[in-house]
Design an enzyme around this catalytic site. Structure first.
Site, PDB file in Angstrom:
ATOM      1  N   THR A 239      -2.787   5.851 -22.381  1.00 26.61           N
ATOM      2  CA  THR A 239      -2.745   4.527 -21.776  1.00 26.61           C
ATOM      3  C   THR A 239      -1.369   3.947 -22.065  1.00 26.61           C
ATOM      4  O   THR A 239      -0.702   4.336 -23.020  1.00 26.61           O
ATOM      5  CB  THR A 239      -3.820   3.593 -22.358  1.00 26.61           C
ATOM      6  OG1 THR A 239      -3.705   3.618 -23.772  1.00 26.61           O
ATOM      7  CG2 THR A 239      -5.206   4.007 -21.944  1.00 26.61           C
TER       8      THR A 239
ATOM      9  N   ASP B 114      -5.306  13.699 -25.742  1.00 29.04           N
ATOM     10  CA  ASP B 114      -5.507  12.317 -25.308  1.00 29.04           C
ATOM     11  C   ASP B 114      -4.816  11.416 -26.326  1.00 29.04           C
ATOM     12  O   ASP B 114      -5.352  11.145 -27.400  1.00 29.04           O
ATOM     13  CB  ASP B 114      -7.005  12.025 -25.222  1.00 29.04           C
ATOM     14  CG  ASP B 114      -7.297  10.582 -24.824  1.00 29.04           C
ATOM     15  OD1 ASP B 114      -6.357   9.750 -24.844  1.00 29.04           O
ATOM     16  OD2 ASP B 114      -8.462  10.282 -24.503  1.00 29.04           O
TER      17      ASP B 114
ATOM     18  N   TYR C 252       0.853  -1.203   0.000  1.00 30.40           N
ATOM     19  CA  TYR C 252       0.000   0.000   0.000  1.00 30.40           C
ATOM     20  C   TYR C 252       0.874   1.234   0.000  1.00 30.40           C
ATOM     21  O   TYR C 252       1.809   1.337   0.793  1.00 30.40           O
ATOM     22  CB  TYR C 252      -0.914   0.020   1.236  1.00 30.40           C
ATOM     23  CG  TYR C 252      -2.371  -0.021   0.824  1.00 30.40           C
ATOM     24  CD1 TYR C 252      -2.892   1.021   0.047  1.00 30.40           C
ATOM     25  CD2 TYR C 252      -3.198  -1.079   1.156  1.00 30.40           C
ATOM     26  CE1 TYR C 252      -4.204   0.974  -0.379  1.00 30.40           C
ATOM     27  CE2 TYR C 252      -4.517  -1.122   0.736  1.00 30.40           C
ATOM     28  CZ  TYR C 252      -5.006  -0.083  -0.042  1.00 30.40           C
ATOM     29  OH  TYR C 252      -6.296  -0.119  -0.471  1.00 30.40           O
TER      30      TYR C 252
ATOM     31  N   LYS D 256      -1.284   0.192 -25.155  1.00 31.06           N
ATOM     32  CA  LYS D 256      -1.643   0.078 -26.576  1.00 31.06           C
ATOM     33  C   LYS D 256      -0.342   0.084 -27.393  1.00 31.06           C
ATOM     34  O   LYS D 256       0.468  -0.836 -27.255  1.00 31.06           O
ATOM     35  CB  LYS D 256      -2.620   1.190 -26.958  1.00 31.06           C
ATOM     36  CG  LYS D 256      -3.951   1.094 -26.195  1.00 31.06           C
ATOM     37  CD  LYS D 256      -4.966   2.104 -26.679  1.00 31.06           C
ATOM     38  CE  LYS D 256      -6.315   1.927 -26.023  1.00 31.06           C
ATOM     39  NZ  LYS D 256      -6.534   2.754 -24.851  1.00 31.06           N
TER      40      LYS D 256
ATOM     41  N   ARG E  94      -1.401  -2.779 -18.601  1.00 29.01           N
ATOM     42  CA  ARG E  94      -2.651  -2.017 -18.670  1.00 29.01           C
ATOM     43  C   ARG E  94      -2.586  -0.876 -17.657  1.00 29.01           C
ATOM     44  O   ARG E  94      -2.256  -1.093 -16.496  1.00 29.01           O
ATOM     45  CB  ARG E  94      -3.850  -2.900 -18.322  1.00 29.01           C
ATOM     46  CG  ARG E  94      -3.986  -4.136 -19.159  1.00 29.01           C
ATOM     47  CD  ARG E  94      -5.368  -4.723 -19.049  1.00 29.01           C
ATOM     48  NE  ARG E  94      -6.308  -3.859 -19.734  1.00 29.01           N
ATOM     49  CZ  ARG E  94      -6.412  -3.795 -21.063  1.00 29.01           C
ATOM     50  NH1 ARG E  94      -5.663  -4.542 -21.841  1.00 29.01           N
ATOM     51  NH2 ARG E  94      -7.273  -2.979 -21.618  1.00 29.01           N
TER      52      ARG E  94
ATOM     53  N   GLU F 185      -0.460   4.833  -0.647  1.00 32.56           N
ATOM     54  CA  GLU F 185      -1.222   6.058  -0.942  1.00 32.56           C
ATOM     55  C   GLU F 185      -0.317   7.270  -0.762  1.00 32.56           C
ATOM     56  O   GLU F 185       0.447   7.360   0.204  1.00 32.56           O
ATOM     57  CB  GLU F 185      -2.441   6.166  -0.020  1.00 32.56           C
ATOM     58  CG  GLU F 185      -3.546   5.223  -0.448  1.00 32.56           C
ATOM     59  CD  GLU F 185      -4.782   5.323   0.422  1.00 32.56           C
ATOM     60  OE1 GLU F 185      -4.788   6.089   1.402  1.00 32.56           O
ATOM     61  OE2 GLU F 185      -5.756   4.609   0.113  1.00 32.56           O
TER      62      GLU F 185
HETATM   63  N1  DSN Z   1     -11.376   0.635 -25.233  1.00 28.46           N
HETATM   64  C1  DSN Z   1     -10.339   1.453 -25.812  1.00 28.46           C
HETATM   65  C2  DSN Z   1     -10.204   1.187 -27.272  1.00 28.46           C
HETATM   66  O1  DSN Z   1     -10.391   0.051 -27.655  1.00 28.46           O
HETATM   67  O2  DSN Z   1      -9.909   2.095 -28.037  1.00 28.46           O
HETATM   68  C3  DSN Z   1     -10.571   2.859 -25.531  1.00 28.46           C
HETATM   69  O3  DSN Z   1     -10.849   3.009 -24.186  1.00 28.46           O
END
Ligand code: DSN
Length: 429
Positions: free
Chosen positions: A235, A209, A56, A238, A244, A58
């Site tokens: 994110t 974004d 933990y 990707k 993730r 925080e």
């Molecule tokens: N779910 C993601 C995507 O597939 O683009 C976006 O949040």
């Protein structure tokens, strides 16, 4: 079924072990073409499954609410340092559990409830957190939405590109406090400069974004929004090929507000195992091999779009400049929906997702489009000839979808391709 290297950790739980082995088998014997997915490295997965999951912490490095965080502080500092160096940013927050959390944290940091945000509409390529009526973001803030230009049948000027006249007009009419650039179903390069100009004209802040294209930016295949945007969210799983999760970059003047909005504003304890894995991914993305990888992602996507076009599919916006192609299925077969195409391709061992296309006459659950991505299979080592072969397999499976033998024969060809291009080759128990 080939053995998964990961299930040796949990052999005392045969049910979970069996499910992990099945998923290992699925990922390595079928084609992964979902544009938001990738194959993380064994080092990223090892950090994700490490002892840091027990801790933990925080707070932030040097200011934690629990003892025993000396090493965790080093981990999180390392991740932040690597990330700011990778993108040339002033400040990084690596705690968001997801891209959606990162976006909401930024709205909380920079805005008051009810403030106006100008962002891309979901059915034009934006994200749920860009103000979709289905998202809590649309209840807490007032969204105005821009879209893409109309489709044009001139191949030199196909349309379906971000409509900057529309962005400017809406910005001047509604005076948003924040403009959001970035998309989840848009196959073209997004240039941050015109967004910055428009934001300056109306005194708005700019958030980029970059969830989908963060890896392409890190590899230098797409323009870096950091010099133009006040805040950049993304994110890590990707094109960036990490665990993730999400992250935020911002100018120093917003650092304190962004950090407070993430914790304690919307999250409790950070996932330090994921943060260690993010640090690994940031290191991997700083290696000289990474730009080679991201350039190949784009080359593969371009070859894929061109081969699919030859098979009779229409590419939304006429092609691609990133890791994805957005396919309008109607010209290939007016009766074929995105839902049916996704289901047929699943049976053929080709994993995709149905997607709305701009001005889609069908519902988001059915759709007229299919979104395909090249990042994961590029990680597995595929190049242009393999993507051309996949385009032919997709066309054959969809054309012959009433014939289960034909679909099964595509499944066999897919199995051979996956055997030759296994992302975890050599990595066994
Ligand atoms: N779910 C993601 C995507 O597939 O683009 C976006 O949040």
């Amino acid at each position: 079924m080939s053995p998964s290297p990961f299930d040796s950790w949990i052999t005392n739980d045969s049910e979970v072990s069996s499910l992990l082995a099945q998923e290992w088998d699925r990922q390595t014997t079928t084609l992964q073409l979902i544009a938001s997915e990738n194959f993380a490295s064994p080092a990223v997965m090892a950090a994700t499954g490490s002892v840091l999951t027990n801790k933990y912490s925080e707070g932030y490095p040097g200011r934690r609410y629990y003892g025993g965080n000396q090493i965790v502080d080093e981990v999180e500092d390392l991740a932040r340092r690597r990330l700011t160096a990778l993108f040339g940013a002033d400040h990084a927050n690596v705690q968001p559990h997801s891209g959606a959390n990162a976006n909401v944290a930024v709205y909380q940091a920079l805005l008051d409830p009810g403030d106006t945000i100008l962002a891309m509409r979901l059915d034009q390529g934006g994200h749920l957190t860009h103000g979709s009526p289905a998202s809590m973001t649309s209840k807490a803030w007032h969204f105005v939405s821009y879209g893409v230009t109309p489709r044009n049948d001139d191949p030199e000027n196909p349309g379906e590109l971000i409509d900057f006249d529309n962005v400017r007009e809406l910005a001047h009419a509604h005076r948003p406090k924040l403009i959001v650039a970035g998309a989840t179903a848009y196959a073209r390069r997004i240039n941050p400069e015109p967004f910055r100009e428009i934001a300056n004209e109306v005194g708005a802040l700019l958030m980029f974004d970059s969830a989908h294209v963060a890896g392409l930016i890190a590899g230098g295949s797409h323009p870096n929004p950091v010099p133009f945007a006040d805040v950049v969210t993304f994110t890590t799983h990707k094109t960036l090929r990490g665990p993730r999760g999400g992250a935020i970059l911002c100018r120093e003047e917003f650092a304190k507000k962004v950090d407070s909005a993430v914790f304690p504003g919307m999250q409790g304890g950070p996932l330090e195992n994921a943060i260690a894995a993010k640090a690994v991914a940031f290191h991997e993305a700083s290696q000289s091999s990474f730009p080679v990888y991201t350039d190949q992602i784009v080359k593969n996507s371009v070859a894929f779009a061109s081969a699919l076009t030859k098979e009779g599919f229409r590419m939304v916006s006429g092609g691609t400049e990133n890791h994805m192609v957005l396919v309008d299925l109607r010209e290939f077969d007016a009766d074929l929906t995105g839902k049916e195409a996704q289901e047929v391709l699943d049976r053929a061992g080709i994993t995709t997702n149905r997607n709305t296309i701009p001005d889609d006459p069908r519902s988001p659950f059915v759709t007229s489009g299919l979104r395909l991505g090249s990042a994961a299979q590029t990680t597995a080592g595929m190049k242009e000839p393999e993507f051309e072969a996949i385009a032919a397999l997709i066309a054959h499976a969809l054309r012959s979808r009433a014939n289960e033998d034909a679909v099964a024969s595509v499944r066999e060809d897919v199995g051979v391709l996956c055997h030759d291009f296994n992302p975890y080759a050599g990595f066994t128990k």
